[in-house]
Design a protein around this motif. Structure first.
Motif, PDB file in Angstrom:
ATOM      1  N   ASN A  67     -23.486   9.867  -4.951  1.00 41.29           N
ATOM      2  CA  ASN A  67     -24.351  10.524  -3.971  1.00 41.29           C
ATOM      3  C   ASN A  67     -23.669  10.666  -2.612  1.00 41.29           C
ATOM      4  OD1 ASN A  67     -26.500  10.811  -5.781  1.00 41.29           O
ATOM      5  ND2 ASN A  67     -27.349   8.788  -5.285  1.00 41.29           N
ATOM      6  N   PHE A  68     -22.365  10.400  -2.560  1.00 41.27           N
ATOM      7  CA  PHE A  68     -21.648  10.572  -1.293  1.00 41.27           C
ATOM      8  C   PHE A  68     -21.690  12.050  -0.880  1.00 41.27           C
ATOM      9  CE2 PHE A  68     -18.975   6.708  -2.479  1.00 41.27           C
ATOM     10  CZ  PHE A  68     -19.690   5.875  -1.633  1.00 41.27           C
ATOM     11  N   GLY A  69     -21.943  12.272   0.398  1.00 41.07           N
ATOM     12  CA  GLY A  69     -22.005  13.639   0.919  1.00 41.07           C
ATOM     13  C   GLY A  69     -23.316  14.337   0.685  1.00 41.07           C
ATOM     14  N   ALA A  70     -24.361  13.597   0.255  1.00 43.38           N
ATOM     15  CA  ALA A  70     -25.655  14.241  -0.011  1.00 43.38           C
ATOM     16  C   ALA A  70     -26.249  14.837   1.265  1.00 43.38           C
ATOM     17  CB  ALA A  70     -26.614  13.227  -0.626  1.00 43.38           C
ATOM     18  N   LYS A  71     -26.140  14.121   2.368  1.00 39.45           N
ATOM     19  CA  LYS A  71     -26.692  14.621   3.633  1.00 39.45           C
ATOM     20  C   LYS A  71     -25.970  15.888   4.086  1.00 39.45           C
ATOM     21  CE  LYS A  71     -27.713  13.162   8.376  1.00 39.45           C
ATOM     22  NZ  LYS A  71     -27.116  14.399   8.949  1.00 39.45           N
ATOM     23  N   GLU A  72     -24.642  15.893   3.996  1.00 37.57           N
ATOM     24  CA  GLU A  72     -23.883  17.075   4.417  1.00 37.57           C
ATOM     25  C   GLU A  72     -24.230  18.291   3.554  1.00 37.57           C
ATOM     26  OE1 GLU A  72     -21.881  13.528   5.927  1.00 37.57           O
ATOM     27  OE2 GLU A  72     -22.673  14.124   3.972  1.00 37.57           O
ATOM     28  N   VAL A  73     -24.392  18.071   2.246  1.00 38.56           N
ATOM     29  CA  VAL A  73     -24.749  19.175   1.353  1.00 38.56           C
ATOM     30  C   VAL A  73     -26.128  19.718   1.697  1.00 38.56           C
ATOM     31  CG1 VAL A  73     -25.235  19.801  -1.038  1.00 38.56           C
ATOM     32  CG2 VAL A  73     -23.261  18.378  -0.505  1.00 38.56           C
ATOM     33  N   THR A  74     -27.081  18.824   1.920  1.00 38.96           N
ATOM     34  CA  THR A  74     -28.450  19.254   2.235  1.00 38.96           C
ATOM     35  C   THR A  74     -28.494  20.034   3.541  1.00 38.96           C
ATOM     36  OG1 THR A  74     -29.325  17.315   1.075  1.00 38.96           O
ATOM     37  CG2 THR A  74     -30.802  18.464   2.590  1.00 38.96           C
ATOM     38  N   ASP A  75     -27.800  19.573   4.562  1.00 39.11           N
ATOM     39  CA  ASP A  75     -27.808  20.266   5.859  1.00 39.11           C
ATOM     40  C   ASP A  75     -27.212  21.666   5.746  1.00 39.11           C
ATOM     41  OD1 ASP A  75     -28.939  18.010   6.926  1.00 39.11           O
ATOM     42  OD2 ASP A  75     -27.051  17.212   7.729  1.00 39.11           O
ATOM     43  N   VAL A  76     -26.110  21.784   5.025  1.00 37.31           N
ATOM     44  CA  VAL A  76     -25.476  23.106   4.892  1.00 37.31           C
ATOM     45  C   VAL A  76     -26.361  24.059   4.101  1.00 37.31           C
ATOM     46  CG1 VAL A  76     -23.509  24.321   3.881  1.00 37.31           C
ATOM     47  CG2 VAL A  76     -23.138  22.210   5.139  1.00 37.31           C
ATOM     48  N   LEU A  95     -16.873  18.386   2.756  1.00 35.97           N
ATOM     49  CA  LEU A  95     -16.890  17.112   2.043  1.00 35.97           C
ATOM     50  C   LEU A  95     -15.519  16.447   1.985  1.00 35.97           C
ATOM     51  CD1 LEU A  95     -19.254  17.988  -0.948  1.00 35.97           C
ATOM     52  CD2 LEU A  95     -19.765  16.504   1.000  1.00 35.97           C
ATOM     53  N   SER A  96     -14.441  17.215   1.967  1.00 32.79           N
ATOM     54  CA  SER A  96     -13.098  16.626   1.819  1.00 32.79           C
ATOM     55  C   SER A  96     -12.781  15.590   2.887  1.00 32.79           C
ATOM     56  CB  SER A  96     -12.044  17.744   1.807  1.00 32.79           C
ATOM     57  OG  SER A  96     -12.196  18.552   0.663  1.00 32.79           O
ATOM     58  N   PRO A  97     -12.929  15.883   4.182  1.00 37.49           N
ATOM     59  CA  PRO A  97     -12.622  14.834   5.181  1.00 37.49           C
ATOM     60  C   PRO A  97     -13.594  13.663   5.142  1.00 37.49           C
ATOM     61  CG  PRO A  97     -13.520  16.792   6.251  1.00 37.49           C
ATOM     62  CD  PRO A  97     -13.286  17.156   4.830  1.00 37.49           C
ATOM     63  N   VAL A  98     -14.863  13.929   4.793  1.00 42.20           N
ATOM     64  CA  VAL A  98     -15.851  12.841   4.729  1.00 42.20           C
ATOM     65  C   VAL A  98     -15.496  11.869   3.604  1.00 42.20           C
ATOM     66  CG1 VAL A  98     -18.282  12.302   4.305  1.00 42.20           C
ATOM     67  CG2 VAL A  98     -17.661  14.271   5.724  1.00 42.20           C
ATOM     68  N   LEU A  99     -15.144  12.380   2.440  1.00 40.17           N
ATOM     69  CA  LEU A  99     -14.807  11.524   1.317  1.00 40.17           C
ATOM     70  C   LEU A  99     -13.466  10.817   1.523  1.00 40.17           C
ATOM     71  CD1 LEU A  99     -15.904  13.918  -1.557  1.00 40.17           C
ATOM     72  CD2 LEU A  99     -17.146  11.934  -0.691  1.00 40.17           C
ATOM     73  N   SER A 100     -12.523  11.474   2.172  1.00 46.94           N
ATOM     74  CA  SER A 100     -11.222  10.837   2.423  1.00 46.94           C
ATOM     75  C   SER A 100     -11.357   9.636   3.343  1.00 46.94           C
ATOM     76  CB  SER A 100     -10.252  11.856   3.032  1.00 46.94           C
ATOM     77  OG  SER A 100     -10.037  12.935   2.140  1.00 46.94           O
ATOM     78  N   GLN A 101     -12.322   9.667   4.230  1.00 48.98           N
ATOM     79  CA  GLN A 101     -12.559   8.509   5.095  1.00 48.98           C
ATOM     80  C   GLN A 101     -13.171   7.346   4.324  1.00 48.98           C
ATOM     81  OE1 GLN A 101     -14.932   9.810   8.402  1.00 48.98           O
ATOM     82  NE2 GLN A 101     -13.288  11.047   9.301  1.00 48.98           N
ATOM     83  N   ILE A 102     -13.939   7.657   3.277  1.00 51.77           N
ATOM     84  CA  ILE A 102     -14.523   6.586   2.469  1.00 51.77           C
ATOM     85  C   ILE A 102     -13.437   5.870   1.677  1.00 51.77           C
ATOM     86  CG2 ILE A 102     -16.122   6.082   0.588  1.00 51.77           C
ATOM     87  CD1 ILE A 102     -17.810   8.458   1.544  1.00 51.77           C
ATOM     88  N   HIS A 103     -12.576   6.654   0.996  1.00 43.98           N
ATOM     89  CA  HIS A 103     -11.459   6.062   0.243  1.00 43.98           C
ATOM     90  C   HIS A 103     -10.422   7.151  -0.022  1.00 43.98           C
ATOM     91  CE1 HIS A 103      -9.182   3.857  -2.817  1.00 43.98           C
ATOM     92  NE2 HIS A 103      -9.737   2.759  -2.297  1.00 43.98           N
ATOM     93  N   PRO A 104      -9.139   6.806   0.001  1.00 39.68           N
ATOM     94  CA  PRO A 104      -8.091   7.828  -0.218  1.00 39.68           C
ATOM     95  C   PRO A 104      -8.045   8.414  -1.622  1.00 39.68           C
ATOM     96  CG  PRO A 104      -7.196   5.887   0.908  1.00 39.68           C
ATOM     97  CD  PRO A 104      -8.566   5.525   0.442  1.00 39.68           C
ATOM     98  N   LEU A 105      -8.744   7.808  -2.602  1.00 38.67           N
ATOM     99  CA  LEU A 105      -8.660   8.328  -3.965  1.00 38.67           C
ATOM    100  C   LEU A 105      -9.217   9.745  -4.079  1.00 38.67           C
ATOM    101  CD1 LEU A 105     -11.637   8.259  -5.656  1.00 38.67           C
ATOM    102  CD2 LEU A 105     -11.269   5.825  -5.392  1.00 38.67           C
ATOM    103  N   TRP A 106     -10.107  10.145  -3.139  1.00 43.18           N
ATOM    104  CA  TRP A 106     -10.689  11.481  -3.204  1.00 43.18           C
ATOM    105  C   TRP A 106      -9.728  12.574  -2.729  1.00 43.18           C
ATOM    106  CZ3 TRP A 106     -14.585   7.669  -2.632  1.00 43.18           C
ATOM    107  CH2 TRP A 106     -15.609   7.750  -3.572  1.00 43.18           C
ATOM    108  N   THR A 107      -8.584  12.194  -2.213  1.00 46.49           N
ATOM    109  CA  THR A 107      -7.601  13.213  -1.833  1.00 46.49           C
ATOM    110  C   THR A 107      -6.987  13.899  -3.053  1.00 46.49           C
ATOM    111  OG1 THR A 107      -5.884  11.504  -1.728  1.00 46.49           O
ATOM    112  CG2 THR A 107      -7.024  12.046   0.319  1.00 46.49           C
TER     113      THR A 107
END
Length: 405
Positions: free
Chosen positions: A294-303, A326-338
């Motif tokens: 559910n990471f990035g749910a708020k950003e998706v809803t706002d957009v 979502l890319s920069p938001v997830l990269s801050q959570i953990h580098p695996l999303w890069t």
């Protein structure tokens, strides 16, 4: 004298006749000598006299020409050379054939190099077609067309997400040799169909490549609260290593579906991210990982609430915009999303929630009364944007409400 005329003797007549004949003969010989340039038979003294007289005549003529007041001649100048005229060649010369013969066109000699070139082109085309057929055969082995039909039939309101997932799977499964694993990450609000697609993927691949080649990992079940993070790391690492090793022997590509990633600890995320590196052995590079969170749910809803539209082209642009957010938001959570392919899931409309109730009631053996379904749909909350109503919780409450019937 007796009045008679004097008569010539016969000897005198012959001498007079012979002298005249000799004169004529001499003149004829002289003319022939002058014409032919041959030496005459006259005596040398007569020839010398004749040459002297001719020389005097030429000298006189030359003196008269040089002393002329009307004409002057430059004797030093050389006579002009004769100018050779070029013969004009006729334009468009034609070859004339005899009327009694046949006309034959010039024979063309075929080169053997052309045959070799055509043979080489044919071999290359055959190799290309063979490679394409091999790719198609490898994809057909996983029966992705049937999977796509199932997902489009059972997943509502996520046409772009399904298209993105199927495109990534087809490109990756076209060959067995890769330089990195395929990592697909689902992001969006709760209840929009992320876990349902994960469940469909697990069900399909289990029926195709076997249960031992599919791992459906639920974080809260496999690593609940109170369990040491080290034990969860070792267990996950062991399961992944055993599966990729066996898959390499059987020449298959395993599937790892990791749900509830937002509940993973940072240490467990580090262990999971270690499998995504490119500097690994071949068996770890041939694998598919699906991350659901559910990471990035708020950003998706706002957009989505700012760019609500029914246009397909605009929806595609919105999806690309969501990836960039979502890319920069997830990269801050953990580098695996890069190294992950991000697939955003949009909010569901009211009509999609109605379809969820219908399918769930049919699967439970309950008659789908339209009035009953409409009453259940109206009990859920929605975002109102003009004439469009977007479900806040999606289809997540559907199962619970149908079970209460």
């Amino acid at each position: 004298m007796d009045g008679r005329k004097p008569t010539l003797k016969s000897s005198q007549k012959v001498s007079l006749l012979s002298s005249s004949v000799r004169t004529v003969i001499r003149l004829r010989r002289t003319t022939q000598v002058l014409k032919k340039g041959l030496p005459s038979r006259d005596s040398p003294s007569k020839v010398l006299q004749r040459q002297q007289s001719l020389g005097k005549v030429k000298a006189g003529n030359q003196a008269s020409f040089q002393g002329s007041q009307y004409f002057t001649f430059d004797t030093s100048a050389q006579p002009p050379q004769s100018i050779k005229k070029k013969k004009k060649r006729p334009k468009n010369p034609r070859v004339l054939y005899p009327g009694c013969s046949r006309k034959y066109l010039p024979t063309e000699h075929k080169s053997k190099a052309k045959r070799c070139l055509l043979l080489l082109v044919g071999i290359i085309c055959f190799q290309i077609l063979n490679a394409i057929e091999n790719l198609d055969d490898n994809v057909m082995k996983y029966e992705l067309d049937g999977l796509e039909k199932t997902m489009r039939r059972e997943v509502f309101g996520q046409a772009l997400a399904v298209e993105n997932v199927m495109g990534l799977l087809k490109d990756y499964l076209a060959t067995h040799i890769h330089n990195k694993p395929l990592v697909i990450s689902f992001h969006g609000p709760s209840g929009v169909g992320k876990s349902h697609i994960g469940w469909l993927l697990a069900k399909h691949f289990r029926s195709i490549i076997g249960h031992e080649m599919v791992l459906h990992y639920f974080t809260q079940h496999h690593c609940p609260e109170g369990v040491p993070a080290m034990s969860c790391q070792l267990e996950l690492s062991k399961m992944v290593t055993e599966m990729v090793t066996q898959a390499e022997v059987e020449e298959k590509i395993p599937l790892f579906i990791l749900d509830e990633v937002e509940s993973m600890s940072p240490d467990l995320l580090d262990t999971l991210g270690g499998f995504f590196h490119t500097n690994q052995t071949n068996e770890f590079l041939n694998a598919i990982y699906v991350l659901i969170s559910n990471f990035g749910a708020k950003e998706v809803t706002d957009v989505l609430l700012q760019n609500v539209t029914m246009d397909l082209l605009e929806a595609q642009r919105t999806t690309e915009h969501l990836r960039t957010i979502l890319s920069p938001v997830l990269s801050q959570i953990h580098p695996l999303w890069t190294s992950a392919e991000i697939v955003p899931f949009v909010l569901l409309e009211k009509s999609h929630v109605r379809s969820c109730f219908y399918e769930e009631m049919m699967s439970e053996g309950i008659y789908p009364d339209p009035n009953h379904i409409e009453r259940l749909v109206s009990q859920l909350g929605y975002y109102t944007k003009g004439e469009l109503e977007l479900a806040i919780t999606g289809c997540k409450p559907v199962v619970g409400k149908v079970n209460l019937l």
